[in-house]
Design a protein around this motif. Structure first.
Motif, PDB file in Angstrom:
ATOM      1  N   MET A   1       8.260 -42.275  13.069  1.00  0.00           N
ATOM      2  CA  MET A   1       9.231 -41.329  13.607  1.00  0.00           C
ATOM      3  C   MET A   1      10.320 -42.096  14.340  1.00  0.00           C
ATOM      4  N   LYS A   2      11.538 -42.038  13.855  1.00  0.00           N
ATOM      5  CA  LYS A   2      12.610 -42.850  14.427  1.00  0.00           C
ATOM      6  C   LYS A   2      13.171 -42.253  15.714  1.00  0.00           C
ATOM      7  N   ASN A   3      13.606 -40.992  15.652  1.00  0.00           N
ATOM      8  CA  ASN A   3      14.274 -40.395  16.796  1.00  0.00           C
ATOM      9  C   ASN A   3      14.124 -38.876  16.768  1.00  0.00           C
ATOM     10  N   VAL A   4      14.814 -38.204  17.679  1.00  0.00           N
ATOM     11  CA  VAL A   4      14.676 -36.753  17.804  1.00  0.00           C
ATOM     12  C   VAL A   4      15.195 -36.043  16.556  1.00  0.00           C
ATOM     13  N   LEU A   5      16.254 -36.557  15.963  1.00  0.00           N
ATOM     14  CA  LEU A   5      16.796 -35.930  14.746  1.00  0.00           C
ATOM     15  C   LEU A   5      15.768 -35.987  13.622  1.00  0.00           C
ATOM     16  N   ASP A   6      15.115 -37.118  13.462  1.00  0.00           N
ATOM     17  CA  ASP A   6      14.047 -37.250  12.473  1.00  0.00           C
ATOM     18  C   ASP A   6      12.922 -36.251  12.769  1.00  0.00           C
ATOM     19  N   TYR A   7      12.614 -36.086  14.058  1.00  0.00           N
ATOM     20  CA  TYR A   7      11.531 -35.192  14.491  1.00  0.00           C
ATOM     21  C   TYR A   7      11.830 -33.739  14.097  1.00  0.00           C
ATOM     22  N   VAL A   8      13.026 -33.251  14.411  1.00  0.00           N
ATOM     23  CA  VAL A   8      13.325 -31.833  14.165  1.00  0.00           C
ATOM     24  C   VAL A   8      13.538 -31.540  12.683  1.00  0.00           C
ATOM     25  N   LEU A   9      13.990 -32.550  11.923  1.00  0.00           N
ATOM     26  CA  LEU A   9      14.253 -32.321  10.499  1.00  0.00           C
ATOM     27  C   LEU A   9      13.013 -32.512   9.636  1.00  0.00           C
ATOM     28  N   ASN A  10      12.297 -33.595   9.866  1.00  0.00           N
ATOM     29  CA  ASN A  10      11.208 -33.959   8.963  1.00  0.00           C
ATOM     30  C   ASN A  10       9.816 -33.604   9.468  1.00  0.00           C
ATOM     31  N   ARG A  36      17.187 -41.891  10.413  1.00  0.00           N
ATOM     32  CA  ARG A  36      16.391 -43.113  10.241  1.00  0.00           C
ATOM     33  C   ARG A  36      16.696 -44.160  11.305  1.00  0.00           C
ATOM     34  N   GLY A  37      17.687 -43.887  12.136  1.00  0.00           N
ATOM     35  CA  GLY A  37      18.064 -44.848  13.172  1.00  0.00           C
ATOM     36  C   GLY A  37      18.936 -45.968  12.656  1.00  0.00           C
ATOM     37  N   GLU A  38      19.447 -45.835  11.431  1.00  0.00           N
ATOM     38  CA  GLU A  38      20.286 -46.879  10.853  1.00  0.00           C
ATOM     39  C   GLU A  38      21.731 -46.765  11.317  1.00  0.00           C
ATOM     40  N   LYS A  39      22.072 -45.582  11.847  1.00  0.00           N
ATOM     41  CA  LYS A  39      23.427 -45.335  12.301  1.00  0.00           C
ATOM     42  C   LYS A  39      23.359 -44.593  13.623  1.00  0.00           C
ATOM     43  N   PRO A  40      24.153 -44.993  14.640  1.00  0.00           N
ATOM     44  CA  PRO A  40      24.108 -44.284  15.920  1.00  0.00           C
ATOM     45  C   PRO A  40      24.629 -42.862  15.789  1.00  0.00           C
ATOM     46  N   ILE A  41      24.153 -41.985  16.655  1.00  0.00           N
ATOM     47  CA  ILE A  41      24.601 -40.592  16.668  1.00  0.00           C
ATOM     48  C   ILE A  41      25.756 -40.485  17.653  1.00  0.00           C
ATOM     49  N   PRO A  42      26.980 -40.255  17.175  1.00  0.00           N
ATOM     50  CA  PRO A  42      28.140 -40.189  18.084  1.00  0.00           C
ATOM     51  C   PRO A  42      27.962 -39.113  19.154  1.00  0.00           C
ATOM     52  N   GLU A  58      21.063 -35.771  26.229  1.00  0.00           N
ATOM     53  CA  GLU A  58      20.592 -37.118  26.559  1.00  0.00           C
ATOM     54  C   GLU A  58      19.408 -37.574  25.720  1.00  0.00           C
ATOM     55  N   MET A  59      18.751 -36.644  25.011  1.00  0.00           N
ATOM     56  CA  MET A  59      17.579 -37.022  24.218  1.00  0.00           C
ATOM     57  C   MET A  59      17.942 -37.559  22.835  1.00  0.00           C
ATOM     58  N   TRP A  60      19.114 -37.194  22.326  1.00  0.00           N
ATOM     59  CA  TRP A  60      19.400 -37.467  20.915  1.00  0.00           C
ATOM     60  C   TRP A  60      19.590 -38.941  20.598  1.00  0.00           C
ATOM     61  N   GLY A  61      20.074 -39.730  21.547  1.00  0.00           N
ATOM     62  CA  GLY A  61      20.359 -41.128  21.235  1.00  0.00           C
ATOM     63  C   GLY A  61      19.191 -42.068  21.429  1.00  0.00           C
ATOM     64  N   LYS A  62      17.986 -41.532  21.709  1.00  0.00           N
ATOM     65  CA  LYS A  62      16.844 -42.384  22.055  1.00  0.00           C
ATOM     66  C   LYS A  62      15.801 -42.451  20.934  1.00  0.00           C
ATOM     67  N   ASN A  63      15.128 -43.601  20.842  1.00  0.00           N
ATOM     68  CA  ASN A  63      13.997 -43.725  19.928  1.00  0.00           C
ATOM     69  C   ASN A  63      12.809 -42.956  20.493  1.00  0.00           C
ATOM     70  N   VAL A 161      31.633 -45.164  27.391  1.00  0.00           N
ATOM     71  CA  VAL A 161      30.565 -45.949  26.772  1.00  0.00           C
ATOM     72  C   VAL A 161      29.219 -45.224  26.896  1.00  0.00           C
ATOM     73  N   TYR A 162      29.269 -43.910  27.008  1.00  0.00           N
ATOM     74  CA  TYR A 162      28.042 -43.103  27.087  1.00  0.00           C
ATOM     75  C   TYR A 162      27.097 -43.428  25.932  1.00  0.00           C
ATOM     76  N   ASN A 163      27.640 -43.570  24.716  1.00  0.00           N
ATOM     77  CA  ASN A 163      26.793 -43.811  23.534  1.00  0.00           C
ATOM     78  C   ASN A 163      25.981 -45.089  23.652  1.00  0.00           C
ATOM     79  N   GLN A 164      26.457 -46.052  24.432  1.00  0.00           N
ATOM     80  CA  GLN A 164      25.700 -47.270  24.671  1.00  0.00           C
ATOM     81  C   GLN A 164      24.709 -47.062  25.816  1.00  0.00           C
TER      82      GLN A 164
END
Length: 414
Positions: A1-10, A36-42, A58-63, A161-164
């Motif tokens: 499981m890569k991140n929250v997006l992976d969690y809610v979709l798959n 998949r965590g291959e690209k950051p979520i803007p 704040e949860m979306w950008g985290k593993n 620089v929030y995304n970082q």
């Protein structure tokens, strides 16, 4: 499981990728890459996802690993909705990677940085300045234990620089750079967004450094940026111009090359460890501690009983379970032999996660609803039903307060 997006979709299947493509106006390949965590979520996409799924931005950008969600684990669960609590619980129990620490690279050579360094990096920021800006009681307690009254070093970055910044987790490392050299490094203790704390530390700027990370320690380093560039296969003339959090692979190269020591986001009490003879490696310490308390619980007996299910088992199949979470215990409580009780491996797991509690009269209360906010299966309910309502034979006046803490921690915050 890569991140929250992976969690809610798959995993949760809350929406199809096709439906999300329409809502975000993004391509399927982009969404798959983000999941998949291959690209950051803007940041703008994080804001849209937050509205679509009712999961805080704040949860979306985290593993989905425990260190990345340490801040949320320390948060009062009543502030999270049911889906957010489920995500935090998943991250809390996800298998731990051996190399999860990241490295953040912080430029600190301009005029503003030179003005702010003496305020919060050359010296610690006192607890009296920080604590009024921390809303969560659990986070305040955690920071007070970690600080031991000394306070923290602190730095902040701007919203651009929030995304970082959102990638940072407790236990990550920060390297400060100026004039072509890295001159300091530290370990992240906690991240928080707080305009109020930014004003308290650095004053009222036109654009606040409100995205803050607290550092538990800061140490000197002297490394040429060219060496860093060579390690990461950048151009040797590359300059450190903006705050950046390296990916896992690049971070590992820097950690290995510079000898950074990964630290747990929960500081152990060195004094207690030494008194108990536990000042060795983490695995050795755990083994010694178990043997110490098992000796108290079982003496030389080869068998014992689980205080929850009552099964009679070889001592090797039983654990000395902390009633109150060890990370929440003060110095005196960690040395109190009444803090532990004997449990079998299965009961230990469900007690630790709050599926099993013991009420103020010493009777066992188990989750008995398939619709509970915790993840429950029919097979688990059948097992819990067998012990629900039993008297915990190890409950007594000496450990009553610890059982009450455990009960309130799990039942009053869910």
């Amino acid at each position: 499981m890569k991140n929250v997006l992976d969690y809610v979709l798959n995993f949760k299947k809350l929406m199809t990728v096709k439906e999300l493509v329409e809502k975000l106006d993004a391509s399927q390949s982009t969404i798959y890459a983000m999941a998949r965590g291959e690209k950051p979520i803007p940041e703008k996409v994080q804001e849209s996802l937050s509205q679509i799924f009712n999961i805080r931005k704040e949860m979306w950008g985290k593993n989905l690993i425990q260190p990345a969600f340490a801040d949320f684990i320390l948060e009062d669960s009543s502030s999270l909705n049911a889906l957010e609590r489920e995500i935090v619980e998943y991250a809390k129990n996800a298998p731990e990677s051996e190399n999860y620490s990241r490295v953040g690279v912080q430029p600190a050579g301009n005029e503003i940085a030179q003005k702010n360094l003496p305020k919060s990096i050359d010296k610690r920021v006192p607890e009296s300045v920080i604590m009024p800006c921390i809303e969560s009681d659990l986070k305040r307690d955690h920071l007070q234990r970690l600080s031991s009254g000394k306070g923290f070093y602190a730095w902040g970055v701007r919203s651009r620089v929030y995304n970082q910044w959102v990638k940072l987790s407790p236990g990550d490392f920060i390297m400060f750079a100026k004039q072509g050299r890295f001159f300091l490094w530290g370990t992240v203790a906690l991240t928080l967004r707080s305009p109020e704390l930014a004003r308290r530390i650095w004053g009222n700027e036109d654009e606040l450094f409100e995205y803050i990370y607290l550092l538990s320690d800061v140490k000197k380093i002297d490394k040429d940026v060219k060496e860093y560039n060579k390690l990461l296969e950048y151009s040797l003339n590359n300059r450190i111009q903006g705050f950046l959090v390296l990916d896992m692979d690049k971070s590992k190269k820097i950690i290995d090359a510079y000898g950074f020591n990964r630290k747990s986001f929960e500081k152990e009490d060195d004094g207690v460890e030494k008194q108990a003879g536990l000042d060795s490696s983490s695995n050795q310490k755990d083994c010694i501690e178990q043997e110490h308390f098992k000796s108290h619980l079982f003496g030389n007996r080869p068998t014992g009983e689980c205080c929850i299910c009552g099964r009679h088992l070889p001592v090797k199949g039983l654990t000395a379970t902390y009633i109150k979470k060890r990370s929440e215990c003060d110095r005196q409580e960690k040395q109190d032999v009444n803090i532990v009780v004997p449990m079998c491996r299965a009961c230990d797991i469900w007690f630790e996660e709050g599926y099993i509690t013991v009420n103020s009269s010493g009777y066992i209360n188990c989750i008995d609803d398939i619709n509970s906010e915790k993840i429950v299966t029919t097979d688990l309910l059948n097992e819990l039903t067998k012990i629900n309502g039993r008297k915990c034979f190890y409950w007594n006046q000496e450990n009553k307060k610890y059982f009450e803490w455990h009960y309130n921690y799990h039942r009053m915050t869910t």
